[in-house]
Design an enzyme around this catalytic site. Sequence first.
Site, PDB file in Angstrom:
ATOM      1  N   LYS A  14      56.456  46.326  93.397  1.00  0.00           N
ATOM      2  CA  LYS A  14      57.687  45.728  93.902  1.00  0.00           C
ATOM      3  C   LYS A  14      57.410  44.429  94.651  1.00  0.00           C
ATOM      4  CE  LYS A  14      59.865  50.208  94.731  1.00  0.00           C
ATOM      5  NZ  LYS A  14      60.726  50.530  93.606  1.00  0.00           N
ATOM      6  N   ASP A  53      58.652  54.020 105.269  1.00  0.00           N
ATOM      7  CA  ASP A  53      58.494  53.689 103.849  1.00  0.00           C
ATOM      8  C   ASP A  53      58.812  52.202 103.703  1.00  0.00           C
ATOM      9  OD1 ASP A  53      58.922  53.167 101.184  1.00  0.00           O
ATOM     10  OD2 ASP A  53      60.257  54.879 100.835  1.00  0.00           O
ATOM     11  N   HIS A 106      64.903  57.441  99.587  1.00  0.00           N
ATOM     12  CA  HIS A 106      64.481  57.589  98.188  1.00  0.00           C
ATOM     13  C   HIS A 106      63.888  58.989  98.022  1.00  0.00           C
ATOM     14  CE1 HIS A 106      61.853  56.857  94.671  1.00  0.00           C
ATOM     15  NE2 HIS A 106      62.585  55.776  94.423  1.00  0.00           N
ATOM     16  N   CYS A 161      67.192  57.144  92.324  1.00  0.00           N
ATOM     17  CA  CYS A 161      66.313  58.128  92.990  1.00  0.00           C
ATOM     18  C   CYS A 161      66.762  58.408  94.407  1.00  0.00           C
ATOM     19  CB  CYS A 161      64.862  57.679  92.978  1.00  0.00           C
ATOM     20  SG  CYS A 161      64.185  57.561  91.336  1.00  0.00           S
ATOM     21  N   GLN A 174      60.654  48.643 100.249  1.00  0.00           N
ATOM     22  CA  GLN A 174      61.665  47.596 100.051  1.00  0.00           C
ATOM     23  C   GLN A 174      61.615  46.527 101.140  1.00  0.00           C
ATOM     24  OE1 GLN A 174      63.446  47.257  97.403  1.00  0.00           O
ATOM     25  NE2 GLN A 174      63.292  49.266  96.439  1.00  0.00           N
TER      26      GLN A 174
HETATM   27  C1  LIG Z   1      62.574  52.860  99.314  1.00  0.00           C
HETATM   28  C2  LIG Z   1      61.672  53.317  98.207  1.00  0.00           C
HETATM   29  N1  LIG Z   1      60.769  54.260  98.442  1.00  0.00           N
HETATM   30  C3  LIG Z   1      59.933  54.692  97.481  1.00  0.00           C
HETATM   31  C4  LIG Z   1      59.973  54.187  96.207  1.00  0.00           C
HETATM   32  C5  LIG Z   1      59.019  54.710  95.184  1.00  0.00           C
HETATM   33  O1  LIG Z   1      58.152  53.736  94.745  1.00  0.00           O
HETATM   34  P1  LIG Z   1      56.999  54.118  93.724  1.00  0.00           P
HETATM   35  O2  LIG Z   1      57.704  54.676  92.525  1.00  0.00           O
HETATM   36  O3  LIG Z   1      56.303  52.861  93.444  1.00  0.00           O
HETATM   37  O4  LIG Z   1      56.145  55.146  94.390  1.00  0.00           O
HETATM   38  C6  LIG Z   1      60.909  53.208  95.915  1.00  0.00           C
HETATM   39  C7  LIG Z   1      61.002  52.629  94.557  1.00  0.00           C
HETATM   40  O5  LIG Z   1      61.769  52.968  93.733  1.00  0.00           O
HETATM   41  C8  LIG Z   1      61.788  52.770  96.936  1.00  0.00           C
HETATM   42  O6  LIG Z   1      62.705  51.841  96.688  1.00  0.00           O
END
Ligand SMILES: Cc1ncc(COP(=O)(O)O)c(C=O)c1O
Lengths: 166, 420
Positions: B235, B209, B133, B378, B212
């Site tokens: 999430k 990270d 991401h 993203c 998910q």
């Molecule tokens: C794998 C992953 N990392 C990071 C994020 C970013 O999450 P947040 O926007 O809550 O910081 C997301 C969500 O879209 C994600 O799916």
Amino acid sequence: MAGLEDLYREIILDHYRSPRNRGELPAPPAHRVEGFNPLCGDEIVVFLDVVDRVVVDVKISGQGCSISQSSASMMSAAIKGHTVEQARALVRSFKSMMSIHEAHLGTEDGGTEQAAGAEILGPDSLGELAALQGVVKFPVRIKCATLSWNTLTQGLDEIESEAAAP
Amino acid sequence: MSASRTADALALDPRALRADFPLLSPERPGGRVVYLDSAASAQRPRAVLDAMDEYYTTTHANVHRGVYAIAEEATRRYEQARVTIGRFVGAPRPATEIVFTKNVTEAINLVAYTWARKELAKGDAIVLSEVEHHANIVPWLMLAEERGIELRYIPLGADYHLDLSDLDKLVEGARLVSVTSASNVLGTVVDLAPIVAAARRAGALVLADGAQLVPHRPVDVSLLGVDFFGFTGHKMLGPTGIGVLWAREELLEAMPPFLGGGEMIRDVRLDGFTPNELPWKFEAGTPPIAEAIGLEAAVHYLEGVGLDAVHEHEARLTAYAIDRLRSTYGDEITIFGPEPDPVRRAGVISFAFGGVHPHDVAQVLDTKGICVRAGHHCAKPLMRRLGVGATTRASLYLYNDEEDVDELVRGLGEVHKLFG
Ligand SMILES: Cc1ncc(COP(=O)(O)O)c(C=O)c1O
């Protein structure tokens, strides 16, 4: 709620399925300009061949949804063979048709829009482009419809500033 | 709590659970929605909304400041939420190792701005993967630009899993390996064990990270063996505006503070300051108090249902969805992600449908009340790697069932009618 038929008019689907002026022009001599919709990753490339202030040829490449593709296709058909001034007037008219919501979405070029004091044509004069009017009922799709037009404006600006340069 | 655990199986009844989620109610003003976008953000059960409401109604005051009773109670509840959430992911010392942030993006940036800017210098290398991401790419690109750091990427294999065949070479000399634990586009669950092992051999730290993963499976940061771990509240049935960074205590101790302000200091003079203790050193300003309490309620909710049950349910539903999509649409649909596998695949299903642009797919589905995501999710480098500008993505969670999948399959029929 607005229905799909407001968005996907037959003429829009027609331009999407058989886009006009699809392809590339050798640049130079043509001018190549790219536009992006960062929201969805759509990209458009507009090739403009402007001679003596007339858009003698235009080609569109890139990828996008039915709205951005059909809008670009209709735009290319509408400006080809017309003067830069006519093309700019058409941009103004089209964007004013789209502006009901876009004003809220924030445009980069709000300032230049009214500055010229030129006439804005009503939807009648937009011909088949008026079919895109339904897009305003789907605010997130307005950026799709205006992508090619913003890219065209950028291209015309670049061409004119190059011509003005010593 | 409407979940029931039967003796023989970890059963979960998504229809019963749905009754806990106001937004998913058939009586929702505007009509029932088929919500297939939990990978972007999940919905909240009433228990979470109630917990936050109750906090604001009875207890709210700023934390770590007042001496009066409700301020003390607010502080106690905020800190208790930290411990509950930390235990939920197996943090050995939750009271000091759990740092609240705005989201996982901020958690990753915190590591980039504190640990990395202190430790890394020109020529050092960081290893990422091709499926990240933007939240786990851009902070490192910014650092790379600023410091002349080298970024390397673990490639994506043909089976939509990370290709670890050259891992030792990739991590050689690297200082950090920062990878997702599950892809928000492909549904790939990353096998962190070999990555952690290779990083250890190379003397690199590991950031995972967990955005998910934490919502969908039992997670234990100690078992994972990582050094930094981030996740995001919205999430996992929690509120927006709160995320978590976990890191080993000695790492946090050695890291400089992140943002400056109140809360994060022990002493301030006109010519300097002394940072606060862990974890407050990293929590400048008034923290997301109600959000922490809401996230704690989400954790209790998930524990009540059981993460094993959630995992099992999603694995089964994912296999069902992929099978239904393929058997109905054949070559017309291309799924970007690994084959169904209870361990190595999560319930995120990205696809291309008959050459129709994802925006158009999602627009038609919306008219049927079906919420899917269309776009680059993203993850633009991954989109380029897949050779597409965007995909349509349906993602599953504990409240989805076969009926939702069937609605999606039927909705795609409408797309086919209009654009086919
Ligand atoms: C794998 C992953 N990392 C990071 C994020 C970013 O999450 P947040 O926007 O809550 O910081 C997301 C969500 O879209 C994600 O799916």
